[in-house]
Design an enzyme around this catalytic site. Structure first.
Site, short mmCIF file in Angstrom:
data_model
loop_
_atom_site.label_atom_id
_atom_site.label_comp_id
_atom_site.label_asym_id
_atom_site.label_seq_id
_atom_site.Cartn_x
_atom_site.Cartn_y
_atom_site.Cartn_z
N THR A 53 0.85 -1.18 0.00
CA THR A 53 0.00 0.00 0.00
C THR A 53 0.89 1.24 0.00
O THR A 53 1.95 1.26 0.63
CB THR A 53 -1.04 -0.02 1.14
N GLU A 54 0.45 2.26 -0.76
CA GLU A 54 1.30 3.41 -1.07
C GLU A 54 1.83 4.11 0.17
O GLU A 54 2.90 4.72 0.15
CB GLU A 54 0.52 4.44 -1.91
N ASN A 55 1.06 4.09 1.25
CA ASN A 55 1.45 4.84 2.44
C ASN A 55 2.50 4.13 3.28
O ASN A 55 2.72 4.51 4.43
CB ASN A 55 0.22 5.20 3.28
N GLY A 56 3.18 3.14 2.72
CA GLY A 56 4.39 2.66 3.37
C GLY A 56 4.28 1.37 4.13
O GLY A 56 4.81 1.24 5.25
N SER A 95 8.43 3.74 -0.78
CA SER A 95 7.21 3.10 -1.25
C SER A 95 7.06 3.29 -2.76
O SER A 95 6.72 2.35 -3.49
CB SER A 95 6.00 3.69 -0.53
#
Lengths: 228, 248
Positions: A53-56, A95
């Site tokens: 997921t993009e937020n790390g 990320s």
């Protein structure tokens, strides 16, 4: 005809199920927010993808029980998730190094329109309002396989698979496979190549709901999904 | 060396009208809610804000925007469960919006902190986001030039910090925070716990203290998602005026 379609077309869960069958064991996968998130529920037994997921965060699992949310542990859709063994955290630049650097195997996104050359429009209708792009433009330009899951036609009955996108593009020539409510279609040499279709729809009808020519390369097989 | 500050108001006191301020967090996760509220209390306005989002509900960044302190927002995704603070001002033409793809936003901030004025990315090639930007081919593929992003201040959130400004984060609350710490002239951090020098294992420090100017402890930080469920509003509607506001 579009009323008849409603009785035969796949539900969103069934489209997500079909897309999940093509994810191999051990692949690194990013699912777009909303409808694509459903794909995670239908991983075939014996296979385990690692979700990014993009937020790390790599290696997240399903949502926690209500009341057990930890709001530092969310996905890109801002929904609470849980950790699987082997999960890791990282900052946003790392990320997106994973995304653009070609380290992710599969991205599955929604679409307003997909063109026969693989162009994708999924971030703005171009009709005003407030634009919001998020991570979609990064994903479509970096992930090895970019697939779309979508209804075959819009609510008003217009094709979503088109010759040329009329809406603002998210990426150029980036989509390689489309799972729709009626068919599975590859994009190859700037053409739509039909792989699977529902047995209950004729070739002519399917073509009439598609905004560009459907090509046939080998046999077209029946698109078969379970009742969900 | 001691970067610990005793109060939130002291920590943000240098932020003045017209400043560019990066605010860490992704949604509420890793968002320095108490520092944002302290910034609202200063009255600083005409701010350019860099954040992934545009706030949610009536607290934090949404409250800063609703209170008409933000003249420009640089973000990737100005939608949320309750985006009315931003939406109303945007549709009324009262706030400028620069939409940046999320990975480009992260890399522009990283570049700003790392002294790299520009870089090339495949992201946004062939889209309206790339209009007016130089394009170059490398190994047969087209890439878009993007510029670094820097700020006067960053306000961020970490889990633990020490007097030298060394930081570790909590879970996905890390997100943009370590990047923003690097990209500002002056970085202010709220931490859940201030710890003794030496208590953080040097092997696990995520942000070395060189990137940090001020650390302030907020031991029980509020969480945006929970405040929004409760219908919270900042500044509290029935609170007595502070001296600052009374004198203004």
């Amino acid at each position: 005809m579009s009323e008849q379609l409603n009785s035969i077309k796949l539900s969103n869960a069934q489209i997500a199920w079909r897309a999940a069958q093509d994810i191999e064991d051990g692949e690194y996968v990013n699912l777009g927010i909303g409808f694509p998130e459903m794909v995670a529920k239908f991983q075939p037994e014996g296979r385990e993808a690692i979700f990014h997921t993009e937020n790390g965060l790599l290696g997240f699992g399903q949502a926690p029980k209500e009341g057990e949310e930890d709001w530092d542990l969310i996905n890109a859709g801002k929904k609470a998730v849980t950790l699987k063994p082997g999960a890791s955290f990282f900052h946003h630049a790392d990320s997106f190094a994973m995304v653009r650097g070609g380290h992710l195997d599969v991205a599955i996104l929604g679409a307003y329109q997909v063109a026969q050359n693989g162009d994708l429009a999924n971030w703005s209708t171009g009709k005003g309002g407030i634009p919001a792009v998020g991570g979609a433009m990064d994903l479509v330009n970096g992930v090895k396989k970019v697939a779309v899951i979508t209804d075959h036609i819009t609510k008003k009955g217009h094709p979503k698979l088109v010759e040329t996108c009329s809406m603002p593009l998210t990426g150029v020539g980036c989509v390689t496979r489309v799972y729709t409510s009626l068919a599975v279609i590859d994009i190859k040499d700037a053409q739509f190549v039909l792989r699977e279709k529902l047995a209950d729809i004729s070739m002519d009808d399917l073509q009439s709901f598609t905004g560009a020519k459907l090509h046939i390369e080998n046999d077209v097989t029946d698109l078969i999904v379970p009742q969900l | 060396m001691n970067k610990i500050q005793s109060s939130l108001s002291e920590a943000v006191s240098q932020i003045k009208d017209g400043a560019t301020v990066m605010i860490g967090g992704f949604g509420g996760s890793g968002a320095p809610l108490e520092l944002i509220h302290a910034l609202i209390d200063t009255g600083a306005k005409d701010l350019t804000i860099v954040n992934n989002n545009a706030g949610n509900g009536d607290v934090g960044l949404a409250a800063l925007i609703r209170e008409a302190r933000v003249s420009k927002l640089i973000c990737s995704f100005p939608r949320s469960a309750d985006p009315k603070a931003f939406s109303e001002r945007y549709l009324a033409g009262k706030i400028e919006l620069e939409i940046v793809p999320q990975g480009t936003l992260a890399e522009r901030i990283r570049a700003g902190g790392a002294g790299i004025p520009a870089f090339y990315t495949p992201t946004s090639f062939g889209t309206e986001v790339a209009e007016g930007k130089p394009v170059e081919k490398f190994e047969g593929r087209s890439y878009v030039q993007e510029r670094w992003l820097k700020a006067d201040f960053s306000i961020i959130k970490a889990f633990k910090g020490d007097a030298m400004g060394n930081l570790i984060y909590r879970m996905a609350g890390r997100n943009f925070n370590p990047l923003m710490a690097m990209a500002a002239k002056h970085t202010i951090v709220q931490v859940n716990h201030v710890v003794e020098l030496g208590a953080l294992d040097p092997e696990t420090i995520v942000t070395p203290g060189i990137f940090v100017n001020s650390v302030v402890e907020v031991s029980n930080p509020q969480q945006e998602e929970i405040l929004n469920r409760e219908g919270a509003y900042y500044p509290p509607l029935n609170a007595p005026l502070s001296n600052n506001e009374a004198g203004a």
